[in-house]
Design an enzyme around this catalytic site. Structure first.
Site, mmCIF file in Angstrom:
data_model
loop_
_atom_site.group_PDB
_atom_site.id
_atom_site.type_symbol
_atom_site.label_atom_id
_atom_site.label_comp_id
_atom_site.label_asym_id
_atom_site.label_seq_id
_atom_site.Cartn_x
_atom_site.Cartn_y
_atom_site.Cartn_z
ATOM 1 N N ASP A 292 176.066 -35.539 -13.951
ATOM 2 C CA ASP A 292 175.921 -36.963 -13.712
ATOM 3 C C ASP A 292 175.241 -37.104 -12.350
ATOM 4 O OD1 ASP A 292 176.238 -39.737 -13.897
ATOM 5 O OD2 ASP A 292 178.200 -39.675 -12.927
ATOM 6 N N ASP B 136 182.140 -37.582 -12.474
ATOM 7 C CA ASP B 136 183.285 -38.121 -11.721
ATOM 8 C C ASP B 136 184.180 -39.009 -12.578
ATOM 9 O OD1 ASP B 136 180.991 -40.111 -11.494
ATOM 10 O OD2 ASP B 136 182.639 -41.294 -10.677
ATOM 11 N N ASP C 123 175.590 -40.344 -9.905
ATOM 12 C CA ASP C 123 176.403 -41.046 -8.904
ATOM 13 C C ASP C 123 177.756 -40.358 -8.730
ATOM 14 O OD1 ASP C 123 174.591 -43.282 -8.354
ATOM 15 O OD2 ASP C 123 174.984 -43.839 -10.439
#
Length: 525
Positions: A78, A363, A80
């Protein structure tokens, strides 16, 4: 038998009196150096294994499941809070802008503007009761942790919580958050971007309550969610970060080092993110350089996760060098190209990357990891930045003393409860009170409102349960990979089940030892 019982009780009372003198007594500001040694019984600190406070390292990787990196050929990421870590200043900007939207667009009272962002109020993984307007922490068994329920900025007394939930701390499954953390009555906030949203919900509730203004918590929740969404949909967050990359992006050199290392080992890399290409390109160029796309075999932006992993409707579209959409049908995913949207089923068909040879980092436990592990058998790695601070707390002498005495006190309670005489009952009640006070002290070491994101008293949190379920390994940041050999095997710590013998070395020898820095990490740090 009576003599044996009397002798045992006498030893317990003696042991209690000694440990009480040497333990971190509630309300007493004693440091470890102030604890006086006893010649007849060990001090509380003597019960702590030597070096226990030094075994944790925030740069270590922790395993829920056994993972052999030698078997991993493809690494996915990912963007961010995975490739790019952001400073706390971003949360403040999101909060301030959403608060202004709430006032100017949704016409909320001007008095809300006086509330500044509170950096350490909320924590990731909390639940929010939409109808009652309550922010709270729930454990792995769907029980609310007493002392962690807030209406606005004020704690709700435990007695009132019991009344609100029908005489129990339990939140029924049908009311609790669904698979992706969005239930009909309760929502779980699972990503780091949600921390400003929780804070804004709390201050808005607080304003209406303290000013005795009637309002519907359901409407407030909907409006705050839309205000936060506007910050992202209107591109404000992207604009702030791109205008001041040095202020908002942290430790970019570590991301570059990880990518260099993996490519030099012959690994294939791919990126799947919900962020737009212009934003990702600016950040990756800042961290890695203008040739950052050379590291990745496939780059997918605006993927619309988690739907990317579950739907098979949206096709891939290719972007040209200016970020504009092309119209041709996608028959292959080529290196150096940028693709938009798409779905995982076409991704698997076009790449042939399947199963445990793929390790994906993200996250968000739901949007990034859950479907990949449960539906497709990929290996998953969770990025949990909060680990850095949590491991620092767990490694302190104060935490070790509190926890050791708390465990010892619990053991004493377990044995003393069978004795029914008046003295025993009185001591039992005193110990119970002291145990509760110790729990509060231990919670406050992490966050005065909600405590650790991983523990509710002795149980794991709901967040922790999901972390163990949806991630094979977890770490504070992507750079933790630099501490390990490319063929390293992560072994989960074998913790005894309740019916198994608690063999201490079995717990001590794996999973939690301090990992020495390798040369690359030492150079960066």
């Amino acid at each position: 038998a009576l003599k044996c019982e009397s002798a045992w009780k006498e030893r317990i009372f003696q042991q209690l009196s000694i440990w009480r003198e040497t333990s971190p007594r509630v309300g007493a500001c004693m440091s470890a150096a102030q604890l006086q040694p006893s010649l007849t019984s060990p001090r509380t600190e003597d019960l702590i294994p030597p070096g226990a406070c030094k075994t944790l390292n925030s740069s270590a990787i922790y395993a829920n499941n056994e993972v052999n990196l030698a078997e991993v050929d493809i690494y996915g990421f990912d963007y961010d809070y995975t490739l790019a870590l952001y400073s706390n200043a971003l949360n403040t900007m999101i909060y301030n802008t959403a608060r202004n939207f709430l006032i100017e667009h949704f016409k909320y009272p001007e008095g809300i503007r006086k509330y500044e962002y509170i950096p350490n109020f909320a924590a990731r993984g909390l639940h929010y009761d939409i109808q009652k307007g309550l922010l709270m922490k729930i454990d792995a068994f769907h029980y609310i942790q007493p002392g962690t329920v807030y209406r606005g900025l004020s704690p709700v007394p435990d007695e009132e919580v019991l009344q609100l939930f029908g005489g129990t701390y339990h939140v029924p499954l049908q009311q609790d958050s669904g698979f992706y953390g969005k239930g009909p009555k309760v929502k779980q906030f699972m990503d780091i971007f949600s921390i400003p949203e929780m804070t804004l919900l709390a201050v808005a509730n607080d304003f209406f309550i303290t000013n005795d203004i009637e309002y519907d918590p359901v409407h407030l929740f909907k409006d705050v969610s839309e205000a936060i969404g506007m910050v992202h949909l209107k591109g404000y967050m992207y604009k702030w970060v791109m205008q001041d990359l040095d202020k908002f992006i942290l430790r970019g050199e570590e991301t570059e080092a990880v990518l260099h290392r993996l490519v030099s080992q012959g690994k294939k890399l791919f990126l799947i993110t919900n962020s737009p290409f212009s934003f990702v390109d600016k950040g990756m160029t800042h961290m890695v350089g203008k040739d950052w796309r050379d590291f990745f075999d496939v780059v997918i932006v605006q993927a619309d996760k988690p739907h990317f992993f579950t739907d098979c409707i949206k096709p891939f579209r290719r972007l040209d060098g200016n970020g504009d959409l092309r119209w041709e049908k996608i028959k292959s995913l080529d290196k150096g190209q940028i693709y938009k949207q798409g779905n995982l089923f076409d991704f698997l068909r076009l790449t042939g990357w399947r199963g445990s040879s793929v390790l994906y980092f993200g996250d968000h436990l739901y949007s990034d990891l859950a479907d990949l592990m449960l539906r497709h058998g990929w290996r998953t790695a969770a990025i949990v930045p909060e680990l850095e601070q949590e491991t620092k707390v767990v490694s302190t002498g104060r935490y070790a003393l509190n926890l050791t005495w708390l465990q010892a006190l619990t053991g004493l309670l377990e044995r003393l409860q069978t004795h029914r005489d008046l003295d025993s009952k009185q001591v039992f009640q005193e110990w119970q009170k002291e145990r509760e006070e110790l729990r509060v002290m231990t919670k406050n070491l992490f966050n005065p409102q909600f405590g650790s994101i991983f523990r509710t008293c002795h149980n794991p949190t709901y967040f922790s349960r999901r972390l163990c379920r949806f991630s094979d390994i977890y770490m504070a940041s992507l750079s933790c990979l630099l501490n390990y050999d490319p063929s390293y095997t992560f072994y989960p710590r074998r913790t005894p089940l309740q019916h198994e013998a608690p063999l201490w070395m079995d717990q001590l020898c794996t999973g939690c030892m301090k990992t020495p820095f390798l040369e690359e990490m030492s150079h960066i740090r």
